[in-house]
Design an enzyme around this catalytic site. Structure first.
Site, PDB file in Angstrom:
ATOM      1  N   SER A 194       6.610  -5.444  -6.701  1.00 26.71           N
ATOM      2  CA  SER A 194       6.981  -5.301  -8.030  1.00 26.71           C
ATOM      3  C   SER A 194       8.222  -5.331  -8.367  1.00 26.71           C
ATOM      4  CB  SER A 194       6.394  -3.744  -8.269  1.00 26.71           C
ATOM      5  OG  SER A 194       6.699  -3.303  -9.203  1.00 26.71           O
ATOM      6  N   HIS A 220       8.866  -8.205 -15.929  1.00 23.14           N
ATOM      7  CA  HIS A 220       8.590  -7.565 -14.982  1.00 23.14           C
ATOM      8  C   HIS A 220       7.177  -8.223 -14.379  1.00 23.14           C
ATOM      9  CE1 HIS A 220       4.581  -5.223 -14.372  1.00 23.14           C
ATOM     10  NE2 HIS A 220       5.195  -4.590 -13.477  1.00 23.14           N
ATOM     11  N   TYR A 278       2.263  -7.710  -8.058  1.00 17.09           N
ATOM     12  CA  TYR A 278       1.107  -8.382  -7.603  1.00 17.09           C
ATOM     13  C   TYR A 278       0.651  -7.689  -6.228  1.00 17.09           C
ATOM     14  CZ  TYR A 278       1.838 -12.354 -10.841  1.00 17.09           C
ATOM     15  OH  TYR A 278       2.005 -12.674 -12.102  1.00 17.09           O
ATOM     16  N   ARG A 279      -0.531  -7.311  -6.064  1.00 16.65           N
ATOM     17  CA  ARG A 279      -1.093  -6.238  -5.158  1.00 16.65           C
ATOM     18  C   ARG A 279      -2.358  -6.425  -4.659  1.00 16.65           C
ATOM     19  NH1 ARG A 279      -0.884  -4.795 -10.220  1.00 16.65           N
ATOM     20  NH2 ARG A 279      -2.771  -4.085 -11.279  1.00 16.65           N
ATOM     21  N   GLY A 296       3.049  11.824  -0.635  1.00 14.08           N
ATOM     22  CA  GLY A 296       4.355  11.064   0.313  1.00 14.08           C
ATOM     23  C   GLY A 296       5.086  10.137  -0.483  1.00 14.08           C
ATOM     24  N   ALA A 297       4.429  10.166  -1.916  1.00 12.13           N
ATOM     25  CA  ALA A 297       5.526   9.122  -2.823  1.00 12.13           C
ATOM     26  C   ALA A 297       6.778   9.115  -2.738  1.00 12.13           C
ATOM     27  CB  ALA A 297       4.696   9.290  -4.284  1.00 12.13           C
ATOM     28  N   ARG A 298       7.373   7.969  -2.832  1.00 12.93           N
ATOM     29  CA  ARG A 298       9.015   7.821  -2.895  1.00 12.93           C
ATOM     30  C   ARG A 298       9.383   7.588  -4.299  1.00 12.93           C
ATOM     31  NH1 ARG A 298      13.368   4.407  -1.606  1.00 12.93           N
ATOM     32  NH2 ARG A 298      14.813   5.572  -0.248  1.00 12.93           N
ATOM     33  N   GLU A 326      12.204   7.561  -6.084  1.00 13.67           N
ATOM     34  CA  GLU A 326      13.121   6.697  -6.403  1.00 13.67           C
ATOM     35  C   GLU A 326      12.757   5.198  -6.451  1.00 13.67           C
ATOM     36  OE1 GLU A 326      16.445   7.093  -7.129  1.00 13.67           O
ATOM     37  OE2 GLU A 326      16.748   9.146  -6.368  1.00 13.67           O
ATOM     38  N   SER A 327      11.868   4.640  -5.583  1.00 11.74           N
ATOM     39  CA  SER A 327      11.136   3.449  -5.779  1.00 11.74           C
ATOM     40  C   SER A 327      10.355   3.215  -6.575  1.00 11.74           C
ATOM     41  CB  SER A 327      10.530   3.116  -4.383  1.00 11.74           C
ATOM     42  OG  SER A 327      11.793   3.216  -3.230  1.00 11.74           O
TER      43      SER A 327
END
Length: 385
Positions: A176, A190, A193-194, A343-345, A347-348
């Site tokens: 991303s 922007h 792709y996932r 557990g999400a980060r 900042e990212s």
């Protein structure tokens, strides 16, 4: 023979060559540019030969992968491993291309921040901040796994996904990026792709791909928008000519700031839940779309990075960034999924937000102004090609 053909193309265009900076094992693009318009794109992988495996580009990646490199090499048949190698390559190619634009102006390099997630997996966040060309540029990859939280399951079931039980295992990997340039005449871009894979309690597995690329200019340069859409259409048309119009409309509908009554930008392509005809073909399609980012966007950076701009134009850029923030925090599904995941980060996840933005009470552009011209297009999406 190839050299003679290339020289002939260059003479016909009577122009300069434009080479996108890519590492040796990656794509190599040559563009023939005339009067600021891209006329032709040639890919060395377009002559019927097979594309090199993404894993072969490992020496150029921004960091060591989340999964052990040896495991990725030995399991290159596994879609999870193939996707991870692909997004590592895409991240590296785009970061190297952006760094080249910065270096030419005496700017900065990306900060590379590799992180781990206690619940499984991790990611690599690359951020270039306060640069000469880019005020904030972020290119992230994440490879995470675990048990789907209830909020994420609710979102997926609302889209028609059916899972047995309440403990559903998941694997998600994606790349991303959001680029906020300094110069108001360079658009924001922007892409994401996932790949998603889930396994229900009864052992049933489901998988799908999603993604898209979209452009958000501050001022309407129709030539730029047409070029951008042509590159995305080219990527779609290689697989099915019905895909671009379908995914272009999906993009216009998805990036809609409902409370403002306008789109976030001038669109691009957007899709989700792609799981046919086969996993291999879906992977090839998504890879082609990701590969189209550099040729669709870098020419616009190079064209405008030295443009002069006024204080008024900078203020308008900051106002438009405010609208960008509104969409990302209120409507964007990817942001919501990230924030809801244990557990999400953060900042990212919030990397997509600009370094500077502005909100002005009851602001309306003057009738007939170039700012009003942009807003008209955001309220009334066009078919650009």
């Amino acid at each position: 023979m190839f050299r003679h053909c290339l020289r002939a193309f260059v003479r016909l265009a009577s122009t300069r060559e434009f080479q996108v900076p890519v590492k040796t094992t990656h794509r190599f693009y040559v563009k023939l540019v005339g009067g600021g318009t891209v006329l032709y794109q040639l890919s060395l992988f377009g002559f019927g030969g097979s594309r090199k495996p993404d894993i072969e580009s490992a020496d150029t990646w921004m960091a060591k992968p989340i999964t052990d490199l040896k495991y990725l090499q030995e399991n290159n048949h596994d879609m999870k491993c193939r996707v991870e190698a692909m997004i590592m390559r895409i991240q590296a190619e785009f970061c190297h291309a952006l760094e080249k634009e910065e270096e030419e102006e005496g700017g900065k390099k990306f900060l590379v921040d590799k992180w781990e997630r206690d619940q499984g997996g991790g990611g690599i966040t690359c951020v270039l901040q306060d640069g000469t060309v880019f005020e904030k540029a972020g290119v992230n990859i994440s490879v995470v796994s675990g048990i789907l939280p209830p909020s994420a399951m609710q979102q997926m079931r609302a889209r028609g996904k059916k899972f047995e039980g309440e403990k559903v295992k998941f694997f998600a990997a994606g790349v991303s990026s959001v680029i906020h340039p300094k110069n108001p005449h360079i658009p924001t871009v922007h892409f994401n792709y996932r790949y998603f894979e889930v396994e229900a309690e009864n052992g049933e597995k489901q998988w799908w791909f999603g993604g898209g690329t979209d452009l958000t200019p501050n001022f309407l340069e129709e030539e730029d928008v047409v070029h951008f859409h042509k590159e995305l259409k080219k990527a779609c048309d290689r697989h099915d000519k019905k895909l671009y119009p379908k995914y272009k409309k999906w993009c216009d509908d998805y990036f809609f700031v409902t409370h403002r009554g306008e789109r976030r930008g001038v669109g691009g392509i957007f899709f989700d839940d792609v799981d046919e005809p086969t996993a291999d073909k879906c992977f090839d399609f998504v890879t082609g779309c990701a590969d189209s980012v550099i040729p669709s966007y870098l020419p616009l950076v190079q064209k405008h990075k030295k443009d002069l701009y006024s204080y008024k134009e900078r203020e308008w850029q900051l106002l438009r960034r405010g609208r960008y923030v509104e969409f990302n925090l209120i409507y964007d599904r990817g942001t919501k999924f990230g924030l809801y995941t244990p557990g999400a980060r953060f900042e990212s996840i919030l990397m997509s937000l600009p370094l500077n933005a502005r909100w002005e009470y009851m602001h309306k552009p003057a009738p007939g102004s170039k700012e009003a011209r942009l807003v008209d297009v955001l309220q009334n999406p066009r078919d650009w090609i």
